[in-house]
Design a protein around this motif. Structure first.
Motif, PDB file in Angstrom:
ATOM      1  N   ALA A  95       0.771  -1.237   0.000  1.00 15.66           N
ATOM      2  CA  ALA A  95       0.000   0.000   0.000  1.00 15.66           C
ATOM      3  C   ALA A  95       0.808   1.297   0.000  1.00 15.66           C
ATOM      4  O   ALA A  95       0.548   2.163  -0.829  1.00 15.66           O
ATOM      5  N   PRO A  96       1.802   1.442   0.870  1.00 21.10           N
ATOM      6  CA  PRO A  96       2.475   2.728   0.918  1.00 21.10           C
ATOM      7  C   PRO A  96       3.275   3.039  -0.340  1.00 21.10           C
ATOM      8  O   PRO A  96       3.590   4.182  -0.596  1.00 21.10           O
ATOM      9  N   ALA A  97       3.617   2.031  -1.115  1.00 18.67           N
ATOM     10  CA  ALA A  97       4.461   2.296  -2.266  1.00 18.67           C
ATOM     11  C   ALA A  97       3.772   1.871  -3.545  1.00 18.67           C
ATOM     12  O   ALA A  97       3.112   0.850  -3.588  1.00 18.67           O
TER      13      ALA A  97
ATOM     14  N   ASP B 279      -0.477  13.455   0.863  1.00 23.42           N
ATOM     15  CA  ASP B 279      -1.634  13.041   1.659  1.00 23.42           C
ATOM     16  C   ASP B 279      -1.226  11.854   2.525  1.00 23.42           C
ATOM     17  O   ASP B 279      -0.046  11.512   2.615  1.00 23.42           O
ATOM     18  N   ASP B 280      -2.200  11.201   3.151  1.00 21.27           N
ATOM     19  CA  ASP B 280      -1.869  10.144   4.107  1.00 21.27           C
ATOM     20  C   ASP B 280      -1.576   8.800   3.465  1.00 21.27           C
ATOM     21  O   ASP B 280      -1.266   7.841   4.153  1.00 21.27           O
ATOM     22  N   ARG B 281      -1.682   8.751   2.130  1.00 21.58           N
ATOM     23  CA  ARG B 281      -1.419   7.445   1.511  1.00 21.58           C
ATOM     24  C   ARG B 281       0.072   7.159   1.398  1.00 21.58           C
ATOM     25  O   ARG B 281       0.470   6.018   1.234  1.00 21.58           O
ATOM     26  N   ASN B 282       0.861   8.182   1.506  1.00 22.36           N
ATOM     27  CA  ASN B 282       2.324   8.047   1.487  1.00 22.36           C
ATOM     28  C   ASN B 282       2.825   7.269   0.268  1.00 22.36           C
ATOM     29  O   ASN B 282       3.753   6.481   0.375  1.00 22.36           O
ATOM     30  N   LEU B 283       2.201   7.464  -0.856  1.00 24.56           N
ATOM     31  CA  LEU B 283       2.643   6.737  -2.043  1.00 24.56           C
ATOM     32  C   LEU B 283       4.008   7.250  -2.476  1.00 24.56           C
ATOM     33  O   LEU B 283       4.274   8.456  -2.410  1.00 24.56           O
TER      34      LEU B 283
ATOM     35  N   HIS C  76       6.864  13.249   1.970  1.00 29.95           N
ATOM     36  CA  HIS C  76       7.048  12.697   3.313  1.00 29.95           C
ATOM     37  C   HIS C  76       6.530  13.693   4.334  1.00 29.95           C
ATOM     38  O   HIS C  76       6.920  14.860   4.298  1.00 29.95           O
ATOM     39  N   PRO C  77       5.653  13.230   5.230  1.00 30.18           N
ATOM     40  CA  PRO C  77       5.176  14.148   6.269  1.00 30.18           C
ATOM     41  C   PRO C  77       6.363  14.619   7.110  1.00 30.18           C
ATOM     42  O   PRO C  77       7.264  13.832   7.399  1.00 30.18           O
ATOM     43  N   ILE C  78       6.388  15.892   7.472  1.00 33.82           N
ATOM     44  CA  ILE C  78       7.477  16.399   8.318  1.00 33.82           C
ATOM     45  C   ILE C  78       7.080  16.173   9.768  1.00 33.82           C
ATOM     46  O   ILE C  78       6.047  16.671  10.206  1.00 33.82           O
TER      47      ILE C  78
ATOM     48  N   GLU D 120      14.263   4.771  10.736  1.00 32.95           N
ATOM     49  CA  GLU D 120      14.660   6.147  10.993  1.00 32.95           C
ATOM     50  C   GLU D 120      14.527   6.940   9.692  1.00 32.95           C
ATOM     51  O   GLU D 120      15.181   6.655   8.698  1.00 32.95           O
ATOM     52  N   ARG D 121      13.630   7.902   9.722  1.00 36.53           N
ATOM     53  CA  ARG D 121      13.333   8.692   8.542  1.00 36.53           C
ATOM     54  C   ARG D 121      14.584   9.460   8.117  1.00 36.53           C
ATOM     55  O   ARG D 121      14.990  10.412   8.772  1.00 36.53           O
ATOM     56  N   THR D 122      15.201   9.034   7.034  1.00 36.07           N
ATOM     57  CA  THR D 122      16.430   9.701   6.619  1.00 36.07           C
ATOM     58  C   THR D 122      16.281  10.171   5.191  1.00 36.07           C
ATOM     59  O   THR D 122      16.080   9.372   4.282  1.00 36.07           O
TER      60      THR D 122
END
Ligand SMILES: *[C@@H]1O[C@H](CO)[C@@H](O)[C@H](O)[C@H]1NC(C)=O
Ligand SMILES: *[C@@H]1O[C@H](CO)[C@@H](O)[C@H](O)[C@H]1NC(C)=O
Ligand SMILES: *[C@@H]1O[C@H](CO)[C@@H](O)[C@H](O)[C@H]1NC(C)=O
Ligand SMILES: *[C@@H]1O[C@H](CO)[C@@H](O)[C@H](O)[C@H]1NC(C)=O
Ligand SMILES: *[C@@H]1O[C@H](CO)[C@@H](O)[C@H](O)[C@H]1NC(C)=O
Ligand SMILES: *[C@@H]1O[C@H](CO)[C@@H](O)[C@H](O)[C@H]1NC(C)=O
Ligand SMILES: *[C@@H]1O[C@H](CO)[C@@H](O)[C@H](O)[C@H]1NC(C)=O
Ligand SMILES: *[C@@H]1O[C@H](CO)[C@@H](O)[C@H](O)[C@H]1NC(C)=O
Ligand SMILES: *[C@@H]1O[C@H](CO)[C@@H](O)[C@H](O)[C@H]1NC(C)=O
Length: 638
Positions: A23-25, A40-44, A58-60, A78-80
């Motif tokens: 789903a996210p990708a 949006d929240d789907r983070n595609l 990417h949400p900050i 870890e969000r990098t």
């Protein structure tokens, strides 16, 4: 039948599980013209073939509804972020979109469809094939003849990855704070044939002189086999680092927001749980880099990683910023933003000759192994620690005195510093100086200690005396006060400067000069020249009986003869302590036998009444100023 149904359900379950995982990708592979992604929240995301990198919004963290169009590691918790779009203004709102348009550009638009950014592709528009997130972390736009017409690797932000190069003209810019992706104050770039780190001028974006030089050459290479070096057109190279086991680790080199160019590694273990560790850092000690290069060359490179009035202490490769005693962070959430004085320097603490008023209200807090290499304005040698302290204490401009730790009693140099302090450094290993920070004692008030606390008692007395002095009718009061005050706006400016400049300590001792009746008889030439008359007495012009020079106005009070000695003196004291630009200063008094006289400074312009009703009448505006000036006079203690 039942089996078939069960089987159907099972495959549905399996299918939905697979969909959930994916789903996210979006499916990896080529990005065709016309595709879009939304914040949006789907983070595609558009993922690389090896699924290690993802391109998308990417949400900050910590910022609601703010997104970054970025490339990040897709497999590690870890969000990098290794690249982001629109470096000058990267944060976008929820609902923004990026589209890969037909003419071969990536276009970022805000929720209203306004264009925020587009990739600077070199394309004539007709030869675009596709775009792709490559396994290396490079996002490319490819032409039909398979050349890259745009690459994220050629438009770097703060990070370079293996297989990436930085050429002359290219630069890395730091972000401005942890998780704040606005452009920060550090740069890595080629300058005059060498790779250097520099701060930028935040107001123009222009680079300052470099504070750290990594080596000479014309391009920075982070090649496939993991060598980081600075290459030159004639084939020579400066090796910076050689990474190990690139198949087991992620590597990235990032210019961090505190000015260190850092090579990080992260072990590719399934499930994650690891964090980035530092493989190598340039410079190894950011705090003393600013100190050393500056003190050797006499050039300043910026205010250092900790900002003004702060102390930078290396904690391995990172700076640890603290505020000296008596200072605190400008922004308490940001240790890198500098410090401010808890009790800012107050002009009232300084007398016109530059000495501190009430020096006993201040004390020193010492910080060892610390120095502020710049901002000296006074240096003397030989000095003892006591001399150094006393000099700084008495000198109103002095915020900090610096004294070598090892020569406490001998032939040392005393450095006096003023605000703002900058490039402060603390290093237990290398620095032999103690910083003495002048701070207000915790119990000391900000008021001048010589100004006595005006008790309510005294205030009442003043109100009383003014009330009595002012006599009866309002119009009469007006002129009575005028006679005392002799207020003239044409002199206001001069008077203001004079009175404000004078420390009250000295005033107090001299204000209440005692004069004999004989003195004043002589001074006024036996009360010859009357310049005013009020409800309570008459004012005469005279020459100063003491060394005050020039002229005085002597007020002879007739109705005060009955009042007791003590009362009169209290009154004199109160008026004597009263300083206001709109009140004439009391020089002295006489209370000999039945004589009660007050001696004031003489104002050249004569009586207010003769001004108000004289030949040249003042405008209503001026009258208003005078009236409000008078009204402000007695309020000085209220
Ligand atoms: C991407 O497109 C190019 C050219 O059309 C093609 O050669 C390549 O195989 C495609 N890659 C993938 C993963 O589909
Ligand atoms: C998208 O990311 C946000 C923040 O990381 C997260 O809360 C949300 O669950 C994600 N959405 C999906 C569909 O994964
Ligand atoms: C590929 O196309 C670009 C323009 O899209 C052109 O500049 C370049 O020379 C071409 N390269 C080859 C090898 O044909
Ligand atoms: C991010 O940094 C910029 C530039 O230094 C600053 O103006 C802005 O206030 C910062 N934002 C936050 C949320 O701290
Ligand atoms: C990377 O650079 C090093 C040092 O110049 C060199 O020895 C090595 O062959 C290079 N590797 C590749 C794949 O170019
Ligand atoms: C060329 O390489 C030599 C070392 O082989 C180096 O000393 C020299 O500075 C280089 N020339 C230039 C113009 O950079
Ligand atoms: C930073 O310095 C302060 C004062 O020296 C110290 O208390 C603190 O532990 C240090 N922080 C780190 C992360 O080293
Ligand atoms: C103190 O310094 C002066 C000047 O530098 C020098 O002449 C003198 O010998 C020194 N005295 C001591 C005790 O070190
Ligand atoms: C000064 O006066 C204020 C108010 O009258 C009082 O609160 C304060 O304690 C006094 N301070 C001293 C030093 O007397």
């Amino acid at each position: 039948m039942i089996a078939a149904l069960f089987h159907n359900h099972l495959s549905m379950l399996v299918l939905s599980t697979i969909l959930l995982i994916l789903a996210p990708a979006e499916a990896q592979g080529n990005v065709t013209v016309g595709r879009s992604l939304y914040a949006d929240d789907r983070n595609l995301t558009w993922r690389s073939g090896n699924r290690e990198f993802g391109f998308g919004f990417h949400p900050i963290p910590g910022k609601k509804d703010k997104f970054l169009l970025a490339i990040r590691y897709a497999q590690i918790p870890e969000r990098t972020i290794v690249w982001y779009a629109n470096r000058d203004n990267p944060e976008t709102d929820r609902g923004s979109a990026v589209e890969f348009i037909e003419s071969g550009y990536l276009v970022l638009r805000d929720p209203k469809g306004r264009e925020l950014w587009r990739s600077r592709s070199v394309t004539d528009g007709s030869h675009v094939s596709h775009a792709a997130m490559l396994d290396t972390g490079n996002f490319v736009i490819v032409s039909r003849n398979s050349t890259n017409i745009w690459e994220s690797f050629k438009d770097p932000t703060d990070t370079i990855l293996p297989n990436q190069e930085l050429d002359v003209g290219g630069s890395l810019s730091s972000i401005s704070a942890e998780r704040n992706y606005s452009k920060g104050k550090y740069q890595l770039r080629f300058d005059g044939g060498s790779l250097a780190l520099n701060q930028i001028d935040m107001f123009t974006g222009k680079p300052y002189e470099g504070y750290s030089n990594l080596g000479t050459g014309s391009h920075l290479v982070f090649n496939e086999s993991g060598s980081i070096h600075i290459g030159n057109s004639n084939g020579s190279l400066v090796a910076l680092a050689q990474i190990q086991s690139p198949e087991l680790y992620y590597y990235r080199a990032t210019l961090d927001f505190y000015g260190v160019f850092t090579l990080y590694s992260y072990q590719k273990t399934p499930g994650g749980g690891e964090s980035w560790s530092v493989f190598k850092a340039w410079p190894t000690d950011i705090c003393s880099t600013f100190l050393d290069s500056a003190s050797q060359l006499g050039i300043r490179f910026g205010i250092g990683p900790c900002g003004y009035n702060s102390i930078c202490e290396p904690n391995e490769w990172r700076p640890n910023c603290t505020c000296p005693a008596g200072f605190s962070f400008l922004d308490e959430k940001n240790q890198y933003g500098g410090c401010k004085q808890d009790y800012p320097n107050n002009p009232e603490d300084c007398s016109p000759d530059g000495s501190t008023i009430g020096e006993d209200r201040f004390e020193f807090k010492s910080i060892s192994f610390t120095n502020f290499p710049f901002s000296d304005y006074g240096i003397f040698v030989p000095a003892t620690e006591l001399e150094c302290k006393q000099s700084c204490l008495r000198d109103c401009s002095c915020a900090v005195a610096i004294f070598p730790t090892s020569k406490k009693d001998g032939n040392a140099t005393c450095f006096k510093k003023q605000l703002p302090l900058f490039n402060g450094v603390r290093n237990r290993g290398t620095l032999d100086s103690t910083v003495l920070v002048k701070v207000l004692k915790p119990d000391a008030s900000r008021k001048k200690p010589e100004t006595p606390n005006q008790s309510n008692d005294n205030r009442d007395r003043l109100v009383l005396i003014l009330g009595v002095l002012l006599g009866t009718s309002a119009v009469f009061n007006f002129f009575s006060l005028a006679a005392i005050a002799l207020i003239f706006f044409c002199l206001f400016r001069k008077r203001l400067q004079y009175l404000n400049g004078l420390p009250s300590r000295r005033d107090l001792e001299t204000n209440r000069q005692f004069f004999t009746y004989k003195d004043l008889e002589h001074a006024t030439n036996w009360f010859k020249e009357e310049i005013g008359r009020g409800a309570f007495g008459t004012v005469y012009k005279g020459e100063s009986p003491s060394s005050y020079g020039d002229l005085v106005a002597v007020k002879k009070l007739d109705k005060f003869a009955q009042d007791g000695e003590r009362e009169f003196k209290t009154e004199v004291k109160v008026i004597g302590q009263t300083h206001h630009k709109n009140l004439v200063r009391l020089i002295g008094y006489c209370d000999e036998a039945e004589h009660r006289l007050l001696v004031y400074e003489f104002m050249e312009n004569g009586l207010l009444s003769s001004f108000l009703f004289g030949f040249i009448r003042p405008s209503w505006q001026q009258r208003l100023q005078i009236a409000s000036g008078i009204a402000k006079g007695p309020h000085v203690l209220a």
